[in-house]
Design an enzyme around this catalytic site. Structure first.
Site, short mmCIF file in Angstrom:
data_model
loop_
_atom_site.label_atom_id
_atom_site.label_comp_id
_atom_site.label_asym_id
_atom_site.label_seq_id
_atom_site.Cartn_x
_atom_site.Cartn_y
_atom_site.Cartn_z
N HIS A 164 48.25 50.93 19.83
CA HIS A 164 46.57 51.13 19.89
C HIS A 164 46.20 50.70 21.27
O HIS A 164 44.56 49.87 20.79
CB HIS A 164 45.84 50.67 18.43
CG HIS A 164 46.34 51.99 17.41
ND1 HIS A 164 45.62 52.89 16.88
CD2 HIS A 164 47.12 50.89 16.79
CE1 HIS A 164 46.67 52.77 16.06
NE2 HIS A 164 47.27 52.55 15.75
N SER A 285 38.48 46.46 48.84
CA SER A 285 36.87 46.79 49.06
C SER A 285 36.26 46.70 50.46
O SER A 285 37.00 45.39 51.00
CB SER A 285 36.74 45.96 47.45
OG SER A 285 34.91 46.15 47.49
N LYS A 291 38.23 41.59 46.27
CA LYS A 291 39.34 42.95 45.60
C LYS A 291 40.51 42.93 45.96
O LYS A 291 40.59 43.18 47.10
CB LYS A 291 38.35 43.94 45.45
CG LYS A 291 36.91 44.42 45.17
CD LYS A 291 37.25 43.63 42.62
CE LYS A 291 37.88 45.29 42.40
NZ LYS A 291 36.70 46.20 42.27
N ASN A 293 43.06 46.61 45.47
CA ASN A 293 42.28 47.62 43.88
C ASN A 293 43.92 48.68 44.29
O ASN A 293 44.97 48.56 44.58
CB ASN A 293 41.46 49.10 44.75
CG ASN A 293 40.02 47.88 44.86
OD1 ASN A 293 40.22 46.94 43.60
ND2 ASN A 293 39.47 48.49 45.18
N GLU A 298 46.47 53.88 40.60
CA GLU A 298 45.48 55.70 40.22
C GLU A 298 45.54 56.59 41.10
O GLU A 298 45.01 58.46 40.20
CB GLU A 298 43.87 54.12 41.32
CG GLU A 298 43.51 53.44 40.37
CD GLU A 298 42.52 53.05 40.63
OE1 GLU A 298 41.71 53.45 40.43
OE2 GLU A 298 42.79 51.69 41.74
#
Ligand code: ARG
Length: 481
Positions: A164, A285, A291, A293, A298
């Site tokens: 979980h 970014s 940032k 990323n 993704e």
């Protein structure tokens, strides 16, 4: 269609047709813009067909030789980029056949004897997909090797295992990575299984009912290294279940990659800080200078949707098609091609992102994920990951498991109130929960004690994990399967 008609750009199909197609309909029905990708296997299939036609005395030896010469020239023209693909010739098959006839005359018109584009295209896709399955299998094994090599460095690295997404029990980071090795090994086995059904020869089914010429289909199957011959002509030309099966296997590969991608994204998050991936797999970014990323993981997660979408597309393409061939089937190619391209790129990029590149001089991997073992350990420490171990300890002292569970829950509550780990509670406090608790309790409350205690087959104890690494290495050592 005669060769002259094939050469003529504004043709109608044959004498039967009173008007040519409109440009829009031509564009709508043509597949050459994408199925030219099948050119190499189309030629391979034609060579095998022509050789068999000659062996059976259906065409002459000189005609077969001319066909072979012509097709080899066409193959070179295509490789050089000198081949002139024509939309008006609809697809890869008619383009190649027209050029062949242009090159060698009447012999070229004899190639299509006993054959239809229906069994031709079904053969082409199967030959093409067989090759791609082998390529994907190699990439799957490379990814597994990368995961195993990183795992071998981290047998003793402890991270919190989650259920979980809540801290559950400590696990070895190697054990966690090897879970993915299991998934990719099954994916590879699934592909090998699909491959047997892909590798069957439709050629000889002709348009739908078989052919009046005395073809030797087994001969062609042997030449093309296929495992067998489609035993029903109607089925051979029409079903694309093998492509659907492949897309299902590819979808599972992507689902597994996507789960790993999601974990990489989480682990890279500052609040986890478990790993870093090399800068070349991240982007910055345009507005937030701090940032970095995780674009690659993704995107892999996103592309999973695209591959599963292709699976759905092919299933819908097939449903409701009456026997035998229907033009619907021309729509099988783009999803199939895109599935293969997406899976190949994804696997290649993941193997490198995780395992880095092998330095041939040292045999070491460089530039793969960097692991922050301290952060993993601290996270495992924070979440009362050894609570189950304390319960098991009490059970060994004679408590029923449910009572032990309740006792430990109270201990965790106290530790939470004090803002410390279970292992940081003084002995007298622990003994307040149960008199059976003795000094040796601290052995089971340590992360490594917890790990070592799970020393059964498939468990996370370093001794077990090392055995699994050895097993995977032996399995992955051979170049093939
Ligand atoms: N381009 C077609 C396809 O991809 C080849 C088969 C065409 N057959 C036909 N009867 N029109 O399916």
């Amino acid at each position: 269609m005669s060769a002259n008609q094939l050469d003529n750009k504004s043709h109608a199909w044959s004498a039967l047709f009173s008007e040519p197609m409109s440009e829009l309909v031509q564009r709508y029905t043509a597949s050459v813009s994408f199925d030219r990708r099948l050119a190499a296997v189309d030629i391979e299939g034609s060579l095998a067909h022509a050789e068999m036609l000659a062996a059976q005395g259906i065409i002459s030896e000189p005609d077969a030789e001319a066909i072979e010469r012509g097709l080899k020239q066409i193959s070179q023209e295509i490789e050089r980029g000198a081949f002139e693909w024509q939309l008006v010739l609809e697809d890869v098959h008619l383009n190649i056949e027209a050029r062949l006839t242009q090159l060698i005359g009447d012999a070229g018109k004899r190639l299509h004897t006993g054959r239809s584009r229906n069994d031709q295209v079904a053969t082409d896709i199967r030959l093409w997909l067989r090759g791609e399955i082998d390529g994907i299998s190699t990439l799957l094994r490379e990814l597994q090797r990368a995961l195993v090599d990183v795992a071998a460095q981290h047998v003793e690295t402890v991270m919190p295992g989650f259920t979980h997404l809540q801290v559950a029990q400590p696990v070895s980071f190697a054990h966690h990575l090897l879970a993915y090795v299991e998934m990719f090994a099954r994916d590879d086995a699934r592909l090998a299984d699909v491959r047997q059904r892909v590798n069957q020869l439709p050629l000889g089914s002709a348009a739908l009912a078989g052919t009046t010429y005395p073809l030797d289909r087994e001969h062609v199957a042997r030449t093309l290294h296929m495992d067998g011959v489609c035993q029903n002509s109607l089925d051979g030309v029409s079903d694309r279940d093998f492509a659907i099966e492949f897309c299902a296997a590819a979808s599972l590969i992507m689902v597994h990659v996507s789960r790993l991608a999601e974990e990489l994204v989480l682990w890279m998050n500052q609040n986890f800080a478990f790993i870093r991936i090399a800068d070349r797999f991240t982007t910055g970014s345009s507005i937030m200078p701090q940032k970095k990323n995780p674009d690659v993981p993704e995107l892999a997660r996103g592309k999973t949707g695209r591959v599963v979408g292709h699976l759905m597309g092919l299933i819908m393409l097939m449903k409701g098609q009456p026997l035998a061939y229907n033009k619907d089937n021309q729509e099988d190619k783009e999803p199939l091609f895109d599935t293969v391209d997406t899976v190949r790129d994804t696997l290649r990029i993941f193997a490198e992102m995780i395992g880095g590149q092998l330095n041939p001089a040292t045999g070491d991997r460089e530039g793969g994920i960097r692991v922050n073992a301290d952060a993993m350990q601290a996270a495992a420490q924070k979440g009362y990951a050894t609570a189950t171990d304390l319960a098991d300890y009490l059970v060994k002292k004679g408590l029923p498991f449910r009572d032990a569970h309740e006792t430990v829950a109270r201990a965790v509550k106290t530790a939470q109130e004090r803002g410390c780990d279970l292992s940081e509670l003084p002995l007298d406090v622990l003994q307040g929960f149960h008199a059976a608790i003795e000094r040796d309790v601290y052995d089971v409350l340590s992360l490594h004690g917890s790990l070592n205690a799970r020393n059964t087959l498939g468990g996370t104890a370093p001794a077990q994990v090392k055995k699994q690494i050895a097993r995977h290495r032996a399995r992955l050592a051979s170049a093939g399967h």
